[in-house]
Design a protein around this motif. Sequence first.
Motif, PDB file in Angstrom:
ATOM      1  N   PHE A  54      12.456  66.983  33.201  1.00 19.89           N
ATOM      2  CA  PHE A  54      13.718  67.489  32.664  1.00 19.89           C
ATOM      3  C   PHE A  54      14.493  68.209  33.762  1.00 19.89           C
ATOM      4  O   PHE A  54      15.694  67.979  33.944  1.00 19.89           O
ATOM      5  N   MET A  55      13.800  69.067  34.509  1.00 19.49           N
ATOM      6  CA  MET A  55      14.462  69.830  35.561  1.00 19.49           C
ATOM      7  C   MET A  55      14.950  68.922  36.675  1.00 19.49           C
ATOM      8  O   MET A  55      16.021  69.157  37.243  1.00 19.49           O
ATOM      9  N   GLU A  56      14.187  67.888  37.000  1.00 20.64           N
ATOM     10  CA  GLU A  56      14.637  66.925  38.015  1.00 20.64           C
ATOM     11  C   GLU A  56      15.931  66.251  37.563  1.00 20.64           C
ATOM     12  O   GLU A  56      16.869  66.098  38.351  1.00 20.64           O
ATOM     13  N   LEU A  57      15.982  65.850  36.302  1.00 22.09           N
ATOM     14  CA  LEU A  57      17.198  65.249  35.756  1.00 22.09           C
ATOM     15  C   LEU A  57      18.351  66.243  35.750  1.00 22.09           C
ATOM     16  O   LEU A  57      19.481  65.904  36.111  1.00 22.09           O
ATOM     17  N   PHE A  58      18.075  67.475  35.334  1.00 24.41           N
ATOM     18  CA  PHE A  58      19.116  68.505  35.265  1.00 24.41           C
ATOM     19  C   PHE A  58      19.684  68.795  36.652  1.00 24.41           C
ATOM     20  O   PHE A  58      20.903  68.918  36.821  1.00 24.41           O
ATOM     21  N   LYS A  59      18.815  68.871  37.642  1.00 24.09           N
ATOM     22  CA  LYS A  59      19.272  69.094  39.015  1.00 24.09           C
ATOM     23  C   LYS A  59      20.137  67.933  39.496  1.00 24.09           C
ATOM     24  O   LYS A  59      21.160  68.152  40.157  1.00 24.09           O
ATOM     25  N   GLU A  60      19.724  66.722  39.186  1.00 23.04           N
ATOM     26  CA  GLU A  60      20.524  65.553  39.577  1.00 23.04           C
ATOM     27  C   GLU A  60      21.892  65.616  38.907  1.00 23.04           C
ATOM     28  O   GLU A  60      22.919  65.392  39.549  1.00 23.04           O
ATOM     29  N   PHE A  61      21.914  65.914  37.625  1.00 23.77           N
ATOM     30  CA  PHE A  61      23.169  66.034  36.877  1.00 23.77           C
ATOM     31  C   PHE A  61      24.090  67.083  37.502  1.00 23.77           C
ATOM     32  O   PHE A  61      25.290  66.868  37.627  1.00 23.77           O
ATOM     33  N   CYS A  62      23.507  68.191  37.927  1.00 24.53           N
ATOM     34  CA  CYS A  62      24.287  69.309  38.476  1.00 24.53           C
ATOM     35  C   CYS A  62      24.578  69.158  39.969  1.00 24.53           C
ATOM     36  O   CYS A  62      25.298  69.974  40.542  1.00 24.53           O
ATOM     37  N   GLY A  63      24.006  68.148  40.595  1.00 17.96           N
ATOM     38  CA  GLY A  63      24.231  67.955  42.027  1.00 17.96           C
ATOM     39  C   GLY A  63      23.476  68.930  42.891  1.00 17.96           C
ATOM     40  O   GLY A  63      23.918  69.278  43.977  1.00 17.96           O
ATOM     41  N   VAL A  64      22.338  69.380  42.405  1.00 14.04           N
ATOM     42  CA  VAL A  64      21.496  70.324  43.150  1.00 14.04           C
ATOM     43  C   VAL A  64      20.448  69.557  43.936  1.00 14.04           C
ATOM     44  O   VAL A  64      19.721  68.742  43.357  1.00 14.04           O
ATOM     45  N   LYS A  65      20.372  69.822  45.209  1.00 16.80           N
ATOM     46  CA  LYS A  65      19.341  69.226  46.051  1.00 16.80           C
ATOM     47  C   LYS A  65      18.113  70.127  46.003  1.00 16.80           C
ATOM     48  O   LYS A  65      18.224  71.335  45.838  1.00 16.80           O
ATOM     49  N   ASP A  66      16.924  69.548  46.177  1.00 10.90           N
ATOM     50  CA  ASP A  66      15.693  70.348  46.125  1.00 10.90           C
ATOM     51  C   ASP A  66      15.610  71.411  47.205  1.00 10.90           C
ATOM     52  O   ASP A  66      14.911  72.391  47.040  1.00 10.90           O
ATOM     53  N   ASP A  67      16.328  71.237  48.305  1.00 13.76           N
ATOM     54  CA  ASP A  67      16.267  72.215  49.375  1.00 13.76           C
ATOM     55  C   ASP A  67      17.283  73.338  49.213  1.00 13.76           C
ATOM     56  O   ASP A  67      17.409  74.202  50.041  1.00 13.76           O
ATOM     57  N   GLU A  68      18.036  73.359  48.081  1.00 14.96           N
ATOM     58  CA  GLU A  68      19.020  74.430  47.852  1.00 14.96           C
ATOM     59  C   GLU A  68      18.348  75.637  47.259  1.00 14.96           C
ATOM     60  O   GLU A  68      17.389  75.608  46.587  1.00 14.96           O
TER      61      GLU A  68
END
Length: 68
Positions: A54-68
Amino acid sequence: MRDPNRTHPFCKELAAIWSEKYPDLRFGQLMYNFIAWCSNTKKCDIFFPEEKEFMELFKEFCGVKDDE
């Protein structure tokens, strides 16, 4: 049984992304847009993902990269 201690870190991360990326949206607006995106773009039923996915999808939706 799922680990009940998973909820606070998940909610904390969701809140941090929400307040940074979409502070003007109410929670319902944010989730409605996210769920519609999941359904229409990712062809994903949001009922089934565990918190990590869910969080991976939410980050993708929000344009958040894992290194942010």
